[in-house]
Design a protein around this motif. Structure first.
Motif, PDB file in Angstrom:
ATOM      1  N   ASN A  95     -43.162 -68.091 -11.959  1.00 25.53           N
ATOM      2  CA  ASN A  95     -41.874 -67.522 -11.554  1.00 25.53           C
ATOM      3  C   ASN A  95     -42.034 -66.080 -11.072  1.00 25.53           C
ATOM      4  N   LYS A 114     -45.581 -71.009 -16.682  1.00 27.70           N
ATOM      5  CA  LYS A 114     -44.333 -71.126 -15.927  1.00 27.70           C
ATOM      6  C   LYS A 114     -43.781 -69.736 -15.602  1.00 27.70           C
ATOM      7  N   THR A 115     -43.802 -68.847 -16.576  1.00 29.66           N
ATOM      8  CA  THR A 115     -43.319 -67.483 -16.369  1.00 29.66           C
ATOM      9  C   THR A 115     -44.157 -66.771 -15.313  1.00 29.66           C
ATOM     10  N   TYR A 160     -48.019 -73.400 -11.311  1.00 27.23           N
ATOM     11  CA  TYR A 160     -47.194 -74.590 -11.551  1.00 27.23           C
ATOM     12  C   TYR A 160     -48.060 -75.842 -11.653  1.00 27.23           C
ATOM     13  N   GLU A 194     -41.609 -82.212 -16.921  1.00 27.82           N
ATOM     14  CA  GLU A 194     -40.740 -81.049 -16.711  1.00 27.82           C
ATOM     15  C   GLU A 194     -40.372 -80.921 -15.235  1.00 27.82           C
ATOM     16  N   GLU A 236     -46.744 -73.450 -25.687  1.00 22.64           N
ATOM     17  CA  GLU A 236     -46.787 -71.995 -25.532  1.00 22.64           C
ATOM     18  C   GLU A 236     -47.505 -71.617 -24.237  1.00 22.64           C
ATOM     19  N   CYS A 270     -49.307 -75.999 -15.031  1.00 26.34           N
ATOM     20  CA  CYS A 270     -48.219 -76.444 -15.919  1.00 26.34           C
ATOM     21  C   CYS A 270     -48.104 -77.961 -15.906  1.00 26.34           C
ATOM     22  N   PHE A 315     -47.855 -73.476 -21.713  1.00 22.71           N
ATOM     23  CA  PHE A 315     -46.989 -73.975 -20.648  1.00 22.71           C
ATOM     24  C   PHE A 315     -45.959 -72.923 -20.258  1.00 22.71           C
ATOM     25  N   LYS A 316     -45.280 -72.339 -21.263  1.00 19.95           N
ATOM     26  CA  LYS A 316     -44.257 -71.314 -21.010  1.00 19.95           C
ATOM     27  C   LYS A 316     -44.855 -70.112 -20.294  1.00 19.95           C
ATOM     28  N   THR A 317     -46.028 -69.701 -20.740  1.00 22.59           N
ATOM     29  CA  THR A 317     -46.703 -68.547 -20.132  1.00 22.59           C
ATOM     30  C   THR A 317     -47.007 -68.812 -18.664  1.00 22.59           C
TER      31      THR A 317
END
Length: 94
Positions: free
Chosen positions: A11, A7-8, A26, A36, A1, A29, A3-5
């Motif tokens: 981005n 990454k977003t 990153y 990944e 979770e 991450c 990780f997703k945050t």
């Protein structure tokens, strides 16, 4: 979770042109998940924008060790090599 945050957030920083900040997200991450590939290619993009060609090349090399047909990694590594060649010429005064 987390990780997703991260990454977003990375981005989002890219979209705003804040490449240093994106590199930091990153990199966080990568501490959470070293497998990944998109994180490495995204970070390589940031390094290219920051003219940090050696770092970009290293990230792409890493991806290609894991996924030897990753098109983004090949493309960005080529851009990194190009940047390094231009820098060498500039340093040599050609």
């Amino acid at each position: 979770e987390k990780f997703k945050t991260l990454k977003t957030q990375g981005n989002d920083f890219i979209k705003k042109g804040k490449y240093e900040e994106a590199v930091n997200k990153y990199s966080e991450c990568i501490k959470l998940n070293t497998k990944e590939c998109t994180i490495y290619t995204n970070r390589a993009l940031c390094y290219l924008k920051l003219c940090k060609y050696e770092e970009a090349k290293q990230d792409c090399d890493h991806v290609l060790q894991i996924e030897d047909s990753n098109i983004k990694a090949f493309y960005r590594r080529a851009l990194a090599y190009k940047g390094l060649q231009v820098r060498k010429k500039n340093i040599a005064g050609i």
